[in-house]
Design an enzyme around this catalytic site. Structure first.
Site, PDB file in Angstrom:
ATOM      1  N   ASP A 138      86.893  96.635  27.645  1.00 46.87           N
ATOM      2  CA  ASP A 138      88.189  97.328  28.095  1.00 46.87           C
ATOM      3  C   ASP A 138      89.002  96.055  29.059  1.00 46.87           C
ATOM      4  O   ASP A 138      88.373  95.378  29.835  1.00 46.87           O
ATOM      5  CB  ASP A 138      87.810  98.456  29.177  1.00 46.87           C
ATOM      6  N   ASP A 189      89.037  98.794  24.308  1.00 45.04           N
ATOM      7  CA  ASP A 189      90.382  98.707  23.521  1.00 45.04           C
ATOM      8  C   ASP A 189      90.441  97.566  22.464  1.00 45.04           C
ATOM      9  O   ASP A 189      89.421  96.819  22.421  1.00 45.04           O
ATOM     10  CB  ASP A 189      91.642  98.703  24.372  1.00 45.04           C
ATOM     11  N   ASP A 234      87.421 102.789   9.376  1.00 48.33           N
ATOM     12  CA  ASP A 234      87.171 104.343   9.473  1.00 48.33           C
ATOM     13  C   ASP A 234      87.931 105.006   8.879  1.00 48.33           C
ATOM     14  O   ASP A 234      89.053 105.184   9.272  1.00 48.33           O
ATOM     15  CB  ASP A 234      86.395 104.661  10.783  1.00 48.33           C
ATOM     16  N   ASP A 253      83.939 108.716   6.420  1.00 53.03           N
ATOM     17  CA  ASP A 253      83.274 109.515   7.256  1.00 53.03           C
ATOM     18  C   ASP A 253      83.124 110.901   6.147  1.00 53.03           C
ATOM     19  O   ASP A 253      83.585 111.223   5.231  1.00 53.03           O
ATOM     20  CB  ASP A 253      84.420 110.236   8.277  1.00 53.03           C
ATOM     21  N   GLU A 263      79.417 107.529   4.267  1.00 44.80           N
ATOM     22  CA  GLU A 263      78.603 108.236   5.329  1.00 44.80           C
ATOM     23  C   GLU A 263      78.071 109.317   4.372  1.00 44.80           C
ATOM     24  O   GLU A 263      78.772 110.391   4.214  1.00 44.80           O
ATOM     25  CB  GLU A 263      79.480 108.639   6.593  1.00 44.80           C
ATOM     26  N   HIS A 279      76.704 105.702  16.117  1.00 52.14           N
ATOM     27  CA  HIS A 279      77.187 106.477  17.220  1.00 52.14           C
ATOM     28  C   HIS A 279      76.661 107.863  17.333  1.00 52.14           C
ATOM     29  O   HIS A 279      77.017 108.653  18.227  1.00 52.14           O
ATOM     30  CB  HIS A 279      78.796 106.318  17.315  1.00 52.14           C
ATOM     31  N   ASP A 280      76.189 108.420  16.147  1.00 50.40           N
ATOM     32  CA  ASP A 280      75.661 109.888  16.296  1.00 50.40           C
ATOM     33  C   ASP A 280      74.091 110.046  16.314  1.00 50.40           C
ATOM     34  O   ASP A 280      73.865 111.048  16.431  1.00 50.40           O
ATOM     35  CB  ASP A 280      75.911 110.340  14.633  1.00 50.40           C
TER      36      ASP A 280
HETATM   37  C1  NOJ Z   1      80.724 112.010  11.106  1.00 47.09           C
HETATM   38  C2  NOJ Z   1      80.937 111.057  12.427  1.00 47.09           C
HETATM   39  O1  NOJ Z   1      80.222 109.913  12.317  1.00 47.09           O
HETATM   40  C3  NOJ Z   1      80.916 111.957  13.789  1.00 47.09           C
HETATM   41  O2  NOJ Z   1      80.827 110.878  14.875  1.00 47.09           O
HETATM   42  C4  NOJ Z   1      81.925 112.601  13.548  1.00 47.09           C
HETATM   43  O3  NOJ Z   1      81.736 113.724  14.591  1.00 47.09           O
HETATM   44  C5  NOJ Z   1      81.934 113.639  12.253  1.00 47.09           C
HETATM   45  N1  NOJ Z   1      81.698 112.932  11.068  1.00 47.09           N
HETATM   46  C6  NOJ Z   1      83.095 114.520  12.153  1.00 47.09           C
HETATM   47  O4  NOJ Z   1      84.071 113.387  11.680  1.00 47.09           O
END
Ligand code: NOJ
Length: 539
Positions: free
Chosen positions: A25, A33, A102, A204, A267, A329-330
């Site tokens: 940040d 940012d 992305d 995505d 993805e 991140h998931d």
């Molecule tokens: C996959 C992304 O990696 C995730 O973070 C997101 O919530 C879902 N797709 C929906 O876009």
């Protein structure tokens, strides 16, 4: 045999995922940012990162932290301006680092102007840009599809009496990819960024783009149990991975191929046999890299991982380039999944398997999942299905730069709490530690870049003994033997061929330089990368 000069950049180099809200940040609002990322370009360079993928930076109501886009060709004001973006791109390119954006084509935000038009009336020209359907004959949603985030995948729009489909939040309506106008609009979005000079896209939920035309019900999942996510109640036979998606992918690839040297990563969470279909029926008709997430879901067990590697290597189509991912991140952080003792082995595995590795920011520090107090929860997944471990805040916490307040991430209250271990696990401190994980990544990446056997060579399984996983990488006369002890017990192994070598990189620094002949002994949790100096099998 591939030689390094014939490889593309995205084959040779590692990809590093930045979650922009959590990286650095500079504006003092507690949220990372673009300027912060630019400021840290020197860090990428030091680490040896040659490609950065940014999670979404576009304008968005942030219901799903940027994966709900309201304008595909702009920058979210909290993250900066288009000028900041251009500066970032310039700064990275100056340092020989590629930038991957992305792209979120499956859904928009519900406040995107396309959807606001679409929902106005049944005969609006944009109506068919989204997936609208009448209620079922008996009333209620058109079919049984579930949102990935729990609950029905359909939302009733009272104004027109029809439902729209949303594979994620109701604020993320799904686009109708059967509609050629939608395709054209998204190709234009891609060209906008490609014209700016970005080097590619991570797409995505690529496998979600096409749903069954007849909107047939999904079958129940017999393995579902109480406590599992709601979405897993059904098998997604009709709501994703439909045959027609491959035509979309092929068109998408053609758009990227209008520009030299660009990349698309998809993805895709699918079993290996279905995943590899996304390379395309013919060479160069699919995505370059269908993300291979199987290391994330496979048990940390030498037999299992060995099996996965051979299944994956065996399933790759001719010309299909492999890739491996350990975190994003998931998903829970690699440290939370395999434990601190295995972090060096995780690095060795990711960076010595054949194919492009993708790293998640902070994994090189051994950042852990961070416990989020209830009042700090941000992720809609956690709000919607609390307490079952689907929330993703723990793995999205601020990058740990130094041991000053808030780990040097911000001088404000950070949007997510900083990991409690930041005093020791931070970039500045770890750079000073010659035997720490960060230096290990640094050295390993440098060696990988230098050695064609490691970034482009062939892969040969050697064997598994207890929890000791052994394989070999080879390019012409240069070869490496990798031995990873994924368990706690010391294990010895003698391959069926005669060989000797010198340890080049080791999780236990005392073993560096050690000479090995035929039999290898590896302590529990240790990993070795050995330069082969003689080998009866491969010369
Ligand atoms: C996959 C992304 O990696 C995730 O973070 C997101 O919530 C879902 N797709 C929906 O876009």
């Amino acid at each position: 045999m591939l030689v390094s000069h014939t490889l593309h950049w995205w084959q040779k180099e590692i990809i590093y995922q930045v979650y922009p809200r959590s990286f650095k940040d500079t504006s003092g609002n507690g949220i990372g940012d673009l300027r912060g990322i630019t400021q840290k370009a020197v860090y990428f360079q030091w680490l040896g990162v040659k490609a950065v993928w940014l999670s979404p930076v576009y304008p968005s109501p942030m219901k799903d932290f940027g994966y709900d886009i309201s304008d595909y060709c702009n920058i979210h004001p909290t993250l900066g301006t288009m000028e900041d973006f251009d500066n970032l791109l310039h700064e990275l390119h100056e340092r020989g680092i590629k930038l991957i954006m992305d792209l979120v084509p499956n859904h928009t935000s519900d406040v995107h102007e396309w959807f606001m038009e679409s929902r106005k009336s049944k005969d609006n020209p944009k109506r068919d840009w989204y997936i609208w359907a009448d209620p079922a004959d008996s009333g209620g949603p058109p079919n049984n599809w579930r949102s990935e985030f729990g609950g029905s995948a359909w939302e009733l729009d009272s104004q027109t009496g029809q439902y729209y489909c949303h594979s994620f939040l109701k604020e993320q309506p799904d686009l109708n990819w059967f509609n050629p106008e939608v395709r054209e609009a998204m190709w234009e979005v891609m060209r906008f960024w490609l014209n700016k000079g970005v080097d590619g896209f991570r797409v995505d939920v690529l496998w979600y783009l096409i749903k069954d035309r007849l909107l047939r019900n999904n079958p129940p999942n017999p393995d579902w149990e109480e406590g599992m996510p709601d979405h897993d109640k059904l098998i997604t036979a009709f709501s994703n991975d439909q045959p027609e998606v491959h035509d979309v992918v092929e068109q998408m690839r053609r758009v990227v191929d209008e520009y030299p040297n660009r990349l698309i990563i998809g993805e895709i969470y699918l079993p290996v046999d279905k995943l590899v279909m996304y390379y395309g029926k013919e060479p160069d008709t699919g995505v370059h890299l269908p993300f291979n997430f199987h290391l994330v879901s496979t048990e940390w067990d030498a037999q299992q991982i060995n099996k996965l590697i051979s299944e994956y290597e065996g399933a790759l189509p001719a010309g299909g380039w492999p890739n491996w991912v350990l975190g994003n991140h998931d998903k829970s952080r690699i440290k939370a999944r395999v434990g601190e003792d295995q972090l060096f082995n995780a690095a060795l595995l990711l960076l010595t398997l054949r194919g492009t590795p993708t790293m998640y920011y902070g994994d090189e520090l051994g950042m852990n999942d961070v416990e989020i107090p209830p009042e700090k929860i941000q992720d809609p997944r956690e709000f919607r299905e609390p307490g079952i471990g689907v929330g993703r805040d723990p793995q999205r916490t601020p990058m740990q730069w130094n041991n000053s307040k808030n780990a040097g991430f911000t001088n404000h209250d950070p949007w997510l709490p900083v990991g409690a271990d930041y005093q020791t696990n931070n970039v500045d401190s770890l750079m000073e530690n010659q035997h720490g994980l960060l230096q290990f990544y640094h050295d390993l990446i440098a060696l990988r870049q230098k050695e064609p056997a490691l970034h482009g060579g062939s892969f040969h399984p050697v064997g598994v003994q207890n929890q000791l996983l052994c394989y070999r990488r080879q390019h012409e006369q240069s070869a490496f033997f990798i031995a990873l002890n994924l368990g706690k017990e010391e294990t010895s192994f003698t391959p069926s061929f005669k060989w000797r070598g010198v340890v080049e990189i080791a999780s236990n620094p005392k073993r560096k330089g050690e000479k090995i002949e035929n039999t290898i002994h590896v302590n529990g949790n240790d990993g070795l990368l050995i330069r082969i100096t003689g080998n009866s099998e491969a010369g």
